[in-house]
Design an enzyme around this catalytic site. Sequence first.
Site, mmCIF file in Angstrom:
data_model
loop_
_atom_site.group_PDB
_atom_site.id
_atom_site.type_symbol
_atom_site.label_atom_id
_atom_site.label_comp_id
_atom_site.label_asym_id
_atom_site.label_seq_id
_atom_site.Cartn_x
_atom_site.Cartn_y
_atom_site.Cartn_z
ATOM 1 N N GLY A 167 0.829 -1.215 0.000
ATOM 2 C CA GLY A 167 0.000 0.000 0.000
ATOM 3 C C GLY A 167 0.856 1.255 0.000
ATOM 4 C CG HIS A 202 11.910 -2.970 -15.425
ATOM 5 N ND1 HIS A 202 11.511 -1.977 -16.273
ATOM 6 C CD2 HIS A 202 11.866 -2.436 -14.183
ATOM 7 C CE1 HIS A 202 11.229 -0.890 -15.571
ATOM 8 N NE2 HIS A 202 11.449 -1.144 -14.298
ATOM 9 N NE ARG A 250 21.798 -6.873 -10.219
ATOM 10 C CZ ARG A 250 22.611 -7.900 -10.406
ATOM 11 N NH1 ARG A 250 23.801 -7.916 -9.864
ATOM 12 N NH2 ARG A 250 22.222 -8.913 -11.131
HETATM 13 P P1 A3D Z 1 6.881 1.890 -1.471
HETATM 14 O O1 A3D Z 1 6.176 3.187 -1.467
HETATM 15 O O2 A3D Z 1 8.079 1.714 -0.579
HETATM 16 O O3 A3D Z 1 5.789 0.740 -1.137
HETATM 17 C C1 A3D Z 1 6.126 -0.574 -0.885
HETATM 18 C C2 A3D Z 1 5.174 -1.079 0.179
HETATM 19 O O4 A3D Z 1 5.430 -2.466 0.406
HETATM 20 C C3 A3D Z 1 5.334 -0.381 1.543
HETATM 21 O O5 A3D Z 1 4.114 0.230 1.913
HETATM 22 C C4 A3D Z 1 5.698 -1.521 2.486
HETATM 23 O O6 A3D Z 1 5.147 -1.388 3.793
HETATM 24 C C5 A3D Z 1 5.121 -2.719 1.747
HETATM 25 N N1 A3D Z 1 5.678 -3.994 2.192
HETATM 26 C C6 A3D Z 1 6.926 -4.271 2.646
HETATM 27 N N2 A3D Z 1 7.016 -5.570 2.983
HETATM 28 C C7 A3D Z 1 5.806 -6.119 2.753
HETATM 29 C C8 A3D Z 1 5.269 -7.418 2.905
HETATM 30 N N3 A3D Z 1 6.008 -8.427 3.392
HETATM 31 N N4 A3D Z 1 3.978 -7.615 2.559
HETATM 32 C C9 A3D Z 1 3.227 -6.615 2.064
HETATM 33 N N5 A3D Z 1 3.685 -5.363 1.894
HETATM 34 C C10 A3D Z 1 4.947 -5.126 2.245
HETATM 35 O O7 A3D Z 1 7.377 1.507 -2.937
HETATM 36 P P2 A3D Z 1 6.664 1.826 -4.346
HETATM 37 O O8 A3D Z 1 5.199 1.596 -4.229
HETATM 38 O O9 A3D Z 1 7.167 3.125 -4.856
HETATM 39 O O10 A3D Z 1 7.343 0.671 -5.244
HETATM 40 C C11 A3D Z 1 7.045 -0.684 -4.996
HETATM 41 C C12 A3D Z 1 7.979 -1.607 -5.791
HETATM 42 O O11 A3D Z 1 7.789 -1.384 -7.195
HETATM 43 C C13 A3D Z 1 9.477 -1.394 -5.541
HETATM 44 O O12 A3D Z 1 10.108 -2.662 -5.478
HETATM 45 C C14 A3D Z 1 9.954 -0.630 -6.774
HETATM 46 O O13 A3D Z 1 11.319 -0.841 -7.044
HETATM 47 C C15 A3D Z 1 9.052 -1.247 -7.839
HETATM 48 N N6 A3D Z 1 8.865 -0.460 -9.085
HETATM 49 C C16 A3D Z 1 8.762 -1.150 -10.241
HETATM 50 C C17 A3D Z 1 8.557 -0.490 -11.439
HETATM 51 C C18 A3D Z 1 8.414 -1.263 -12.709
HETATM 52 O O14 A3D Z 1 8.054 -0.690 -13.726
HETATM 53 C C19 A3D Z 1 8.727 -2.681 -12.730
HETATM 54 C C20 A3D Z 1 8.454 0.909 -11.453
HETATM 55 C C21 A3D Z 1 8.573 1.601 -10.245
HETATM 56 C C22 A3D Z 1 8.771 0.906 -9.053
#
Ligand code: A3D
Length: 322
Positions: A11, A176, A89
Amino acid sequence: MSRKKIALIGGGQIGGVLAQLIALKELADIVLFDIVEDMPQGKTLDIAEASRVDGFDVSLSGTNDYKDMAGSDLVIITAGLPRKPGMSRDDLLTTNAKIMKQVAEGVGENAPNAFVIVISNPLDAMVTLFQKVSGIPHHKVMGQAGVLDSSRFSTFIAWELGLSVKDVNAMVLGGHGDTMVPLVRYANVNGVPVTELLELKYEGDKEKAKEVMDAMVQRTKVAGGEVVKLLKTGSAFYSPASSAVAMAESILKDQKRLLPTCAFCEGQYGLDGFYLGVPAVLGANGVEKVIELSLDETEKSMLENSVNAVKNVVGDMERLGF
Ligand code: A3D
């Protein structure tokens, strides 16, 4: 027709925008899961309280219990951390693989019939791990990266040509990361090759046209980093959410869109038993077909390079015990 249900695992930044977009489109009822207490409840309450203003009728709830995702038609996963300063990494891989393993067990147990779109990084490895641990069939488990990378490429092309982005079609294949493969030869504006439009703009100066195209390709490859550098506190979140919603919509509405998807290859592009960013038809059966484009020698060798990079990350993950 009964309403669809989407569970969002994570979330954070992307998870919140996903919930709002899905609500605005009335695509499905939404359950937002996070391990942080109260936060998903707060975000969904906030979005629900805009329903009168925006005029949407979906149910939104936040939870810290996997059981609440039961009966979900589709799950989108953003759980995981972005890389922090000083983190190697391997450190990121270990941290996010641990999270993804937990998530895969939770989803496998509580929503075994759902389609699943993974967004967490490192994307190709996380999709592979999720599928292995959850046991959900390959055609129902996929990753979002290519829709976003392609949208970025299309945006840069539209800006360069001064034309509407709505008419630009451009596709990015591969993993990616920096080795992704923006397909220059296939990029077009309503059927007119972008290479031709660039030559027209630069009055037949082929060298200049190529230079400009190369710069757009390079910017696409590092576009995620460009946003990170500007935001300073996280990575892109609006555009990844929009991209995953396009995939979810194609599946739930059986639109059969041809979208670049991190999909399981079984012989296509010379890959067997491996996830990679490829053009795929997304419909009511998930990944219904992987389309094998004919590639020239340069494109083939770029894709091979990308495949090797993905194989290395997946290999590292297995070496770390996942
Ligand atoms: P962020 O705002 O940190 O949200 C991640 C959420 O995951 C946080 O709210 C955490 O509390 C939650 N979390 C942590 N551990 C758990 C768990 N065990 N179970 C459930 N929830 C948990 O990150 P974000 O929303 O900005 O990004 C999320 C992911 O997407 C990251 O790994 C980024 O690197 C990735 N991402 C991918 C792309 C692609 O296009 C592939 C683009 C941008 C970000």
